[in-house]
Scaffold this motif. Structure first.
Motif, short mmCIF file in Angstrom:
data_model
loop_
_atom_site.label_atom_id
_atom_site.label_comp_id
_atom_site.label_asym_id
_atom_site.label_seq_id
_atom_site.Cartn_x
_atom_site.Cartn_y
_atom_site.Cartn_z
N ASN A 144 58.00 81.14 80.09
CA ASN A 144 57.88 82.32 78.79
C ASN A 144 59.18 83.02 78.65
OD1 ASN A 144 56.80 83.22 76.79
ND2 ASN A 144 55.91 85.25 78.00
N LYS A 145 60.09 82.28 78.52
CA LYS A 145 61.67 82.90 78.36
C LYS A 145 62.05 82.49 76.97
CE LYS A 145 62.14 84.79 82.37
NZ LYS A 145 62.26 86.12 82.54
N PRO A 146 62.78 83.38 76.27
CA PRO A 146 63.62 82.82 74.98
C PRO A 146 64.36 81.77 75.13
CG PRO A 146 63.57 85.25 75.27
CD PRO A 146 63.31 84.59 76.70
N ILE A 147 64.30 80.53 74.16
CA ILE A 147 65.36 79.63 74.13
C ILE A 147 66.34 79.87 73.51
CG2 ILE A 147 65.68 77.19 73.19
CD1 ILE A 147 62.46 76.92 73.08
N THR A 148 67.63 79.72 74.00
CA THR A 148 68.74 79.88 73.24
C THR A 148 69.48 78.60 73.18
OG1 THR A 148 69.82 80.29 75.54
CG2 THR A 148 69.45 82.36 74.11
N THR A 149 69.76 78.56 71.73
CA THR A 149 70.11 77.22 71.19
C THR A 149 71.73 77.27 70.75
OG1 THR A 149 69.42 77.93 68.93
CG2 THR A 149 68.03 76.60 70.27
N TYR A 150 72.43 76.36 71.00
CA TYR A 150 73.74 76.02 70.79
C TYR A 150 74.27 74.90 69.99
CZ TYR A 150 74.22 80.02 74.42
OH TYR A 150 74.14 81.21 74.81
N GLY A 151 75.22 74.80 69.19
CA GLY A 151 75.81 73.63 68.61
C GLY A 151 77.01 73.69 67.95
N PRO A 152 77.93 72.80 67.61
CA PRO A 152 79.13 72.90 66.63
C PRO A 152 78.89 73.23 65.45
CG PRO A 152 78.23 70.49 66.89
CD PRO A 152 77.19 71.16 67.81
N ASN A 153 79.88 73.94 64.64
CA ASN A 153 79.56 74.53 63.73
C ASN A 153 79.82 73.78 62.51
OD1 ASN A 153 82.43 74.15 63.18
ND2 ASN A 153 82.88 76.30 63.76
N GLU A 154 79.62 74.17 61.36
CA GLU A 154 79.67 73.26 60.02
C GLU A 154 81.06 72.30 59.75
OE1 GLU A 154 79.06 76.38 60.36
OE2 GLU A 154 77.12 76.86 59.31
N ASN A 155 81.97 72.80 60.36
CA ASN A 155 83.13 71.99 60.27
C ASN A 155 83.18 70.59 60.96
OD1 ASN A 155 84.83 73.88 58.97
ND2 ASN A 155 85.47 74.70 61.02
N HIS A 156 82.15 70.40 61.87
CA HIS A 156 81.95 69.28 62.62
C HIS A 156 80.93 68.41 62.19
CE1 HIS A 156 84.58 70.40 66.11
NE2 HIS A 156 84.20 71.74 65.78
N GLY A 157 81.33 67.01 62.01
CA GLY A 157 80.45 65.79 61.50
C GLY A 157 79.10 65.99 62.49
N THR A 158 79.40 66.29 63.62
CA THR A 158 78.17 66.25 64.51
C THR A 158 77.05 67.09 64.02
OG1 THR A 158 79.55 65.64 66.63
CG2 THR A 158 77.34 66.85 67.01
N TYR A 159 77.53 68.29 63.48
CA TYR A 159 76.58 69.43 62.84
C TYR A 159 75.90 68.80 61.83
CZ TYR A 159 74.85 73.18 59.91
OH TYR A 159 74.11 74.19 59.16
N GLU A 160 76.50 68.02 60.92
CA GLU A 160 75.82 67.48 59.84
C GLU A 160 75.24 66.41 59.99
OE1 GLU A 160 78.74 67.05 56.24
OE2 GLU A 160 80.25 67.61 57.76
N PHE A 161 75.53 65.63 61.19
CA PHE A 161 74.58 64.46 61.55
C PHE A 161 73.32 64.78 62.09
CE2 PHE A 161 72.79 61.42 64.49
CZ PHE A 161 72.64 60.46 64.06
N PHE A 162 73.39 66.09 62.72
CA PHE A 162 71.91 66.68 63.53
C PHE A 162 71.42 67.08 62.33
CE2 PHE A 162 69.71 69.95 65.74
CZ PHE A 162 69.49 69.08 67.01
N PHE A 163 71.94 67.94 61.24
CA PHE A 163 71.11 68.38 60.15
C PHE A 163 70.45 67.42 59.39
CE2 PHE A 163 71.50 70.24 55.67
CZ PHE A 163 70.51 70.82 55.89
#
Length: 315
Positions: free
Chosen positions: A162-181
Motif C-alpha cells: 500500500n505504497k504510492p506508485i511513482t512513474t517515470y518515462g522519457p519526455n515529449e521530445n522522444h519517439g518512445t514517449y509518443e509510441f507509448f502514448f
C-alpha cells in the motif's frame, strides 16, 4: 639467350604488377578514400546503435570522415533535420509524421526512411521491488493511464504494498514517449505527476533509487543497466514474457510492445556528399551485428539488403 628471355619475362611481369597496383590504387582513392563530415541527430533510443556504427565506420572504413551522432530526441531531431542546412540523418523511434513530411516538401527535401532494427518498450522497476516483476498488459496500462486512477501499488493488486506508485518515462521530445502514448495508451492521457525526462541516464538513476518506481524506455537502455534495474515480464494473454532479443520481433511473443526504429536520410545531401551516402550504405550493411551488440533485435538480411540496394542506386 635463355637468361635474356627470363630477364625479359621478369620485366614484363613487373610492369604488369605495377600497372595492376596503380589501377587498384586509383580505384581505392575514388571508391573508398573519403573525407568530410556526417551529422546525425534524433532519437535517444536509437543513439547507441548509430553511435556504434559511426565508431566502427570511422575506425575500420573511413578514418578521414567524422561522423557526429547526437541525441536531441526524435521530434527535436526532426526539427533540425527538416531545416535549411539541416542534419544528414535523423534517428527516429517512430515513423515520420504527416506534418513533418509536409515541411520536407515545402523545403524541397528528399527524405528516405531507413528501417534499421526492432526495439521493445521495456518496463523497469527498482532492484528492491520484488512484487511487480510480472504484470499483465492491462496492469501496465492502468499504472500509466490517468483515467484508471491507480495511485498505490495495492490498487493494482491487493497483495501489492500500500505504497504510492511513482512513474517515470522519457519526455515529449522522444519517439518512445509518443509510441507509448499513441500505441500502448491509445492516445489517452498519462497519469498526473509522471516524471518525464530528456536524458535516459537520468531515468535509470531515478528508478534505481526509488523502490516504488516504474518507468519505461527502449530495451537497449535496460540491457546496459541490468545491474541497476529489473525488467518487468509482461503477460499479453499467454503467460509472462521476458523482453529479450528472441521475443522482441514483429511476430514474436513481445510483439504488442515491439516497434521498428529508423534513421531518416536527407537524399539530397547523400547525392551531393559521397561520405554521407557511404555511411548510409555501411550502416545498413552492418546494422544486424551492431543491433545485437546494443540491445536491438536485428532485421532480416533480406530487408536490410533491399534498402542498401536502393542506396547503391543513388551513386
Amino acid at each position: 639467350m635463355k637468361k635474356a628471355k627470363n630477364l625479359l619475362l621478369l620485366v614484363v611481369m613487373s610492369a604488369v604488377v605495377v600497372f595492376t597496383a596503380a589501377c587498384g590504387s586509383d580505384g581505392d582513392a575514388t571508391g573508398s578514400e573519403l573525407e568530410g563530415s556526417v551529422v546525425v541527430d534524433g532519437s535517444g533510443t536509437v543513439y547507441p546503435l548509430m553511435a556504434r556504427l559511426a565508431e566502427d565506420y570511422m575506425v575500420n572504413e573511413q578514418e578521414n570522415v567524422s561522423v557526429e551522432v547526437s541525441r536531441a530526441g526524435t521530434s527535436a531531431g526532426f526539427k533540425k533535420f527538416l531545416a535549411e542546412g539541416g542534419t544528414d540523418f535523423n534517428n527516429a523511434s517512430r515513423h515520420i509524421k504527416e506534418e513533418e513530411i509536409a515541411t520536407a516538401e515545402e523545403l524541397g527535401l528528399s527524405v528516405k526512411e531507413l528501417k534499421v532494427a526492432l526495439d521493445g518498450i521495456t518496463m523497469v522497476i527498482n532492484k528492491e521491488n520484488d512484487w511487480a516483476t510480472e504484470l499483465t498488459q492491462q496492469e501496465v496500462i492502468d499504472i500509466f493511464l490517468a483515467s484508471a486512477g491507480k495511485k498505490n501499488w495495492s490498487d493494482i493488486r491487493p497483495d501489492f504494498p500500500n505504497k504510492p506508485i511513482t512513474t517515470y518515462g522519457p519526455n515529449e521530445n522522444h519517439g518512445t514517449y509518443e509510441f507509448f502514448f499513441e500505441s500502448i495508451l491509445d492516445e489517452q492521457d498519462l497519469v498526473g505527476g509522471i516524471n518525464l525526462q530528456q536524458d535516459y541516464s537520468t531515468l535509470v538513476d531515478l528508478v534505481s533509487k526509488d523502490k516504488n518506481a516504474i518507468g519505461f524506455f527502449g530495451f537497449g537502455y535496460y540491457v546496459n543497466n541490468q545491474d541497476k534495474l529489473t525488467a518487468v515480464n509482461i503477460d499479453f494473454g499467454n503467460g509472462p514474457v521476458e523482453p529479450s532479443l528472441e521475443t522482441i520481433k514483429e511476430d514474436g511473443a513481445y510483439a504488442p510492445f515491439t516497434r521498428p526504429v529508423f534513421t531518416y536520410l536527407n537524399e539530397d545531401n547523400a547525392k551531393a556528399q559521397p561520405q554521407v551516402l557511404d555511411f548510409a550504405i555501411y550502416a545498413l550493411n552492418n546494422a544486424a551485428t551492431a543491433a545485437e551488440e546494443t540491445g536491438f533485435a536485428p532485421l532480416t538480411e533480406a530487408e536490410l539488403a533491399e534498402q542498401a540496394e536502393y542506396l547503391e542506386s543513388l551513386k
